[in-house]
Design a protein around this motif. Structure first.
Motif, PDB file in Angstrom:
ATOM      1  N   ASN A  68       0.830  -1.206   0.000  1.00 23.13           N
ATOM      2  CA  ASN A  68       0.000   0.000   0.000  1.00 23.13           C
ATOM      3  C   ASN A  68       0.866   1.259   0.000  1.00 23.13           C
ATOM      4  O   ASN A  68       1.959   1.266   0.566  1.00 23.13           O
ATOM      5  N   ALA A  69       0.340   2.316  -0.614  1.00 25.18           N
ATOM      6  CA  ALA A  69       1.089   3.571  -0.662  1.00 25.18           C
ATOM      7  C   ALA A  69       0.146   4.743  -0.851  1.00 25.18           C
ATOM      8  O   ALA A  69      -0.939   4.604  -1.418  1.00 25.18           O
ATOM      9  N   VAL A  70       0.606   5.884  -0.371  1.00 24.05           N
ATOM     10  CA  VAL A  70      -0.087   7.155  -0.601  1.00 24.05           C
ATOM     11  C   VAL A  70       0.940   8.123  -1.164  1.00 24.05           C
ATOM     12  O   VAL A  70       2.054   8.219  -0.652  1.00 24.05           O
ATOM     13  N   LYS A  71       0.568   8.808  -2.219  1.00 29.05           N
ATOM     14  CA  LYS A  71       1.443   9.835  -2.791  1.00 29.05           C
ATOM     15  C   LYS A  71       0.646  11.127  -2.876  1.00 29.05           C
ATOM     16  O   LYS A  71      -0.431  11.174  -3.472  1.00 29.05           O
ATOM     17  N   GLU A  72       1.191  12.183  -2.275  1.00 28.04           N
ATOM     18  CA  GLU A  72       0.592  13.516  -2.367  1.00 28.04           C
ATOM     19  C   GLU A  72       1.537  14.420  -3.144  1.00 28.04           C
ATOM     20  O   GLU A  72       2.756  14.306  -3.016  1.00 28.04           O
ATOM     21  N   PHE A  73       0.953  15.293  -3.936  1.00 26.54           N
ATOM     22  CA  PHE A  73       1.754  16.218  -4.732  1.00 26.54           C
ATOM     23  C   PHE A  73       0.924  17.469  -4.935  1.00 26.54           C
ATOM     24  O   PHE A  73      -0.292  17.394  -5.098  1.00 26.54           O
ATOM     25  N   GLU A  74       1.576  18.631  -4.930  1.00 28.07           N
ATOM     26  CA  GLU A  74       0.859  19.898  -5.038  1.00 28.07           C
ATOM     27  C   GLU A  74       1.665  20.864  -5.896  1.00 28.07           C
ATOM     28  O   GLU A  74       2.878  20.964  -5.752  1.00 28.07           O
ATOM     29  N   THR A  75       0.974  21.564  -6.809  1.00 27.50           N
ATOM     30  CA  THR A  75       1.673  22.517  -7.667  1.00 27.50           C
ATOM     31  C   THR A  75       0.724  23.580  -8.208  1.00 27.50           C
ATOM     32  O   THR A  75      -0.469  23.325  -8.389  1.00 27.50           O
TER      33      THR A  75
END
Length: 196
Positions: free
Chosen positions: A142-149
């Motif tokens: 399992n994984a969570v990836k957050e990214f913001e731009t």
């Protein structure tokens, strides 16, 4: 007699002044409340969110969902994934929202509207608008990836920023940030098209 008439008249004048001040204060308070309510509505209108399911590719079991939310000129991506092998994996935005092929290659290459070399996001040497980077899956896959731009938008008219019509791809391996044109991240193990 004159004094009797003057006192009630003075009292009425004072009462009128106090009443006017109270009415003005209530009007100002009501105007402030209305302004706050309008601002809240504006913020709700300015925020939009789209969510898509990730589907397994290349005989993997990798699935999950990805959500994009735009608010005040910034897009936030949140990917929740399962079925991965433990360790690092790359995630990118690819140029075409077409997950029809079994290997995910129907999405084309990385989304790169500004024709930059592949690289790590923010690198001086350049990077694709789709070069999100790597994330780590736990022992359960399992994984969570957050990214913001602020370099993306959802459905705007700027084709150098608009992510609608693109795809999200999760790769089997890691992005080395140097190999051209895509970071040598390996097979495409999960895909979703960003269609609004």
């Amino acid at each position: 007699m004159k004094i009797i008439f003057k006192l009630p008249l003075a009292a009425m004048s004072l009462l009128a002044v106090v009443s006017c001040k109270e009415v003005k204060k209530e009007a100002n308070d009501a105007a402030d409340e209305m302004e706050e309510a309008v601002e809240e509505v504006k913020q709700e209108v300015m925020a939009q969110s789209i969510k898509f399911m990730m589907e397994p590719k290349s005989d993997s079991d990798v699935k999950g969902e990805v959500t994009f939310t735009e608010e005040n000129g910034t897009v936030k991506m949140m990917a929740n994934l399962s079925g991965l092998t433990e360790g690092e994996h790359a995630i990118h935005i690819h140029q075409t929202a077409d997950c029809s092929s079994a290997d995910g290659k129907s999405t084309g290459g990385h989304w790169n509207p500004t024709n930059e070399p592949h690289g790590k996001w923010g690198a001086e040497e350049g990077y694709h608008k789709g070069d999100i980077g790597n994330f780590v899956a736990d022992a359960a896959g399992n994984a969570v990836k957050e990214f913001e731009t602020d370099q993306w938008c959802i459905g705007c008219e700027d084709e150098n920023k608009n992510i609608v019509g693109k795809a999200v791809i999760v790769h089997q391996g890691i992005d080395d940030f140097t190999s051209q044109p895509s970071g040598a991240a390996g097979a495409r193990v999960s895909c979703t098209g960003i269609i609004q």
